[in-house]
Design a protein around this motif. Sequence first.
Motif, PDB file in Angstrom:
ATOM      1  N   THR A   1     -77.577   5.717  -5.185  1.00 47.15           N
ATOM      2  CA  THR A   1     -76.360   6.222  -5.821  1.00 47.15           C
ATOM      3  C   THR A   1     -75.339   6.588  -4.746  1.00 47.15           C
ATOM      4  N   VAL A   2     -74.106   6.104  -4.931  1.00 45.41           N
ATOM      5  CA  VAL A   2     -72.999   6.427  -4.032  1.00 45.41           C
ATOM      6  C   VAL A   2     -71.887   7.058  -4.866  1.00 45.41           C
ATOM      7  N   SER A   3     -71.478   8.263  -4.485  1.00 45.03           N
ATOM      8  CA  SER A   3     -70.436   8.975  -5.224  1.00 45.03           C
ATOM      9  C   SER A   3     -69.340   9.412  -4.263  1.00 45.03           C
ATOM     10  N   ALA A   4     -68.101   9.039  -4.586  1.00 51.23           N
ATOM     11  CA  ALA A   4     -66.948   9.452  -3.778  1.00 51.23           C
ATOM     12  C   ALA A   4     -65.860   9.920  -4.739  1.00 51.23           C
ATOM     13  N   LYS A   5     -65.541  11.212  -4.677  1.00 47.59           N
ATOM     14  CA  LYS A   5     -64.571  11.730  -5.635  1.00 47.59           C
ATOM     15  C   LYS A   5     -63.576  12.666  -4.958  1.00 47.59           C
ATOM     16  N   THR A   6     -62.361  12.632  -5.513  1.00 51.32           N
ATOM     17  CA  THR A   6     -61.299  13.566  -5.121  1.00 51.32           C
ATOM     18  C   THR A   6     -60.892  14.355  -6.352  1.00 51.32           C
ATOM     19  N   VAL A   7     -60.905  15.676  -6.241  1.00 46.86           N
ATOM     20  CA  VAL A   7     -60.490  16.543  -7.341  1.00 46.86           C
ATOM     21  C   VAL A   7     -59.453  17.518  -6.786  1.00 46.86           C
ATOM     22  N   LYS A   8     -58.242  17.476  -7.348  1.00 51.86           N
ATOM     23  CA  LYS A   8     -57.143  18.258  -6.789  1.00 51.86           C
ATOM     24  C   LYS A   8     -56.333  18.936  -7.888  1.00 51.86           C
ATOM     25  N   ALA A   9     -56.065  20.233  -7.701  1.00 53.01           N
ATOM     26  CA  ALA A   9     -55.133  20.983  -8.542  1.00 53.01           C
ATOM     27  C   ALA A   9     -54.145  21.663  -7.606  1.00 53.01           C
ATOM     28  N   ALA A  10     -52.841  21.425  -7.799  1.00 55.04           N
ATOM     29  CA  ALA A  10     -51.899  21.919  -6.798  1.00 55.04           C
ATOM     30  C   ALA A  10     -50.492  22.044  -7.355  1.00 55.04           C
ATOM     31  N   ILE A  11     -49.748  22.967  -6.754  1.00 56.04           N
ATOM     32  CA  ILE A  11     -48.296  23.003  -6.875  1.00 56.04           C
ATOM     33  C   ILE A  11     -47.779  22.487  -5.551  1.00 56.04           C
ATOM     34  N   ASP A  12     -47.110  21.347  -5.571  1.00 57.70           N
ATOM     35  CA  ASP A  12     -46.740  20.665  -4.333  1.00 57.70           C
ATOM     36  C   ASP A  12     -45.705  21.445  -3.534  1.00 57.70           C
ATOM     37  N   ASP A  13     -45.865  21.394  -2.220  1.00 57.70           N
ATOM     38  CA  ASP A  13     -44.909  21.999  -1.305  1.00 57.70           C
ATOM     39  C   ASP A  13     -43.701  21.072  -1.162  1.00 57.70           C
ATOM     40  N   ASP A  14     -42.614  21.633  -0.653  1.00 57.52           N
ATOM     41  CA  ASP A  14     -41.401  20.852  -0.456  1.00 57.52           C
ATOM     42  C   ASP A  14     -41.456  20.128   0.876  1.00 57.52           C
TER      43      ASP A  14
END
Length: 211
Positions: A173-186
């Motif tokens: 099994t190969v698992s690659a994940k990105t999980v992001k919660a953000a208020i972006d900077d200027d």
Amino acid sequence: LGVMFSLGSTEAEVADNAFVKAKGDVSVTAKTDITSVIVAGGVGAAGTTGVGASVAANILAQTTQARIGSDANVSGAGQTNVSAAAEESSVSTVLAGAGAGTTAVAGALSVNVLVSDTQATIGQDAKINTDAAYASAQQGVGVLAKDDSTVVAITGGGAGGGTTGVGAALDTTVSAKTVKAAIDDDSDADAVKATVNAKKDVVIDASASEN
């Protein structure tokens, strides 16, 4: 041989520079739920030499994004949520067997590959709840990203021969994940930042689980 390949994208957004006003809640929600089930088997039999082989591959690649865009102006009297949620389930069963009078060889291989990108964001220079006409004690803001994945793999290989019997099974099994919660900077020279107002909580949360 069995191969299951799934490539998907789920998006929900308030576009860049958009204006949204609501007397109640504002919800920008993207959700992905995918289940892949694959079963493969191979049997070989011969008087002298028997060979049995079986291969199964589950490949899931998913993008789930919810966003309020850059320079968007969003005000709601209730809860404003930007939510991205993904759930992936991969199930594989692989069996191989061989029998022969002299030599028997059996092999089973299961491969599960999960690649996911789950993001919930409020963009650069966005204005959230800045319109006083919509201010209320119920105002809250949530930026939520969640990814849950489950992998179930069953492999088995058996061989019987009068002289030699070899059985092998491999599960990968190969698992690659990105999980992001953000208020972006200027990132612009004007140095104008995103503005988020709330009478209640502002919650920014990213979580992931693997089973």
